[in-house]
Design an enzyme around this catalytic site. Sequence first.
Site, mmCIF file in Angstrom:
data_model
loop_
_atom_site.group_PDB
_atom_site.id
_atom_site.type_symbol
_atom_site.label_atom_id
_atom_site.label_comp_id
_atom_site.label_asym_id
_atom_site.label_seq_id
_atom_site.Cartn_x
_atom_site.Cartn_y
_atom_site.Cartn_z
ATOM 1 C CB SER A 153 -4.462 -3.978 2.619
ATOM 2 O OG SER A 153 -5.591 -4.672 2.196
ATOM 3 C CE1 TYR A 175 -7.464 0.059 4.876
ATOM 4 C CE2 TYR A 175 -7.257 -1.916 3.544
ATOM 5 C CZ TYR A 175 -6.987 -1.219 4.710
ATOM 6 O OH TYR A 175 -6.234 -1.818 5.692
ATOM 7 C CE LYS A 223 -3.646 0.662 5.169
ATOM 8 N NZ LYS A 223 -2.775 0.980 6.318
#
Lengths: 324, 324
Positions: free
Chosen positions: B126, B150, B154
Amino acid sequence: MKILIIGAAGMIGMRLAKSITKDAFMGRINDITLFDVIPPKIESNKSSYKIKTGDISDPKIISDLISQKPDIIYNLAAIVSGEAEENFQKGWDINTKATWQLLEEIRKEFVASNGSYKPKFIYTSSLAVFSGPYPDAINDDFSPNPETSYGAQKLVGEILISEYSRKGYLDGIALRLPTIVVRPGKPNKAASSFYSSIIREPLNGFEAILPVPEDLCHWFASPQSAVGFLKHAAKLDFKKLGNKRSLNLPGVSCSIADQILALEGIAGTKVSKLIKRIPDKKIENIVKNWPQNFIADRAIQLGFSADKNFKEIIKLYIDEEINT
Amino acid sequence: MKILIIGAAGMIGMRLAKSITKDAFMGRINDITLFDVIPPKIESNKSSYKIKTGDISDPKIISDLISQKPDIIYNLAAIVSGEAEENFQKGWDINTKATWQLLEEIRKEFVASNGSYKPKFIYTSSLAVFSGPYPDAINDDFSPNPETSYGAQKLVGEILISEYSRKGYLDGIALRLPTIVVRPGKPNKAASSFYSSIIREPLNGFEAILPVPEDLCHWFASPQSAVGFLKHAAKLDFKKLGNKRSLNLPGVSCSIADQILALEGIAGTKVSKLIKRIPDKKIENIVKNWPQNFIADRAIQLGFSADKNFKEIIKLYIDEEINT
């Protein structure tokens, strides 16, 4: 104040431990715990320390260490680069999973204490997070891209420390140390070992082997500077770090030719002639991919200071290891 | 050839699954396993798939999935950004630990098979790995510095994939997807949700809320492009990636004003007038820290291709979700 040094039996850990008792820089210290897989060889002031041994990849050991609620935690424990590359599992277990488990255990204590327990977590990272092609000098924005297991393990540790810090569970910093020279003792099997031995062996009257071309540059700091970095980190206001918890530290960029010149300037050509050039392509192929130079502006602004030049690094070795 | 899609019940996973059966691009496919925590809602050609459900954070589930020795493994399973920020443990468990466990299980099969089992591992990462300050456009060398759980989760996944690939245990790639619009269905609680809803709701005759200023730019791709990226990765010669296994994918950089203009060009002002400006500082503060533009040279050279412009993205939505 309670201090925990994990990896205290190592060359840097022992120096740090000894230096902390001497200094009053952190105010009143009630408790210094030295932890390693073997007991640190500390003879003098032994009563100043609690000494613990064990396997840092064991969650129970970690839980025990953190349950003491140290205010400052130094995590210097590491499987070095050569061994991490050979033993994949062991490298990840010690260099990353143990670090993660430490952070998790701190988070648990943070939560259990409603946020009143929030230690400083000071972690030694490495230039090994980087790989080429490099610019003339690596600045604070240069993107890590590890090409060794050791580098990847350290980089994951860095990201975890940033994240746990951002969430407020602890105050972490990851210090990317230069290559530390002159290491006392004997040569080891690390590819970087010759960087110490080409200075150390000749000064002690022995031959040393130089396996790589003299025009290669690299990034160095003395063991004394390394300890200085670690002590400065303990005093630093971590708010100044913002969300960037990994720091390239200052050092001395120096070619091997310059190293030899510095040695000659201090000890004469009789000593420097003990360096024998025996090329080793395997070592050269590793070493030529290492960073050569940095612009460590951020660390300098934050008050971290390094050796002035390579001559100073040699003199520190002579003062401490030969003249004492 | 065996294909495993983890996270197959998601919007992208389902499209990918449907599209793989239609295509012959990967030669003879013997077996497509769709895995998710809930069964994917695939009605047509259901017999083309093996459907499995379970918790991807369970090592036994992972061991079972990898013991089938899939040749291509898509790991699309993720806890999305908002939830990962709220539920620290769950985010790390699913987004990182489960990915790591998958890599470990593959390594075990690699070792047990003397290296004959070496699958492709295709992972959706991402833009959240990045944070500002940004240059005008982010190039392939821009250094990640996540400011969300997040993004950190990732990024750790990316480093692990690079490392397992470098060691030769598998062939991995981490695709940093643009924000996918126009998502079909209903608005959700993601901060990015309005980027789809300001197009989707008006086209369906409903009002939509725009919570941020119109001059903000962001980086977009259609669901069709996302599936195209994932399929292209399966065909790619991974040797071309060298030691850089994370890839910024191409997309469309577009301001909100441009998005609205594109919508007007297609559907008229009657439709675009359904967008109501209701500022929300909380959303603005998140969104304004997102990347606005990229130069995805490397991905383009590797043959990844994106939508031409935002109009094309809207037309794809209309063709697929309204005109069918």
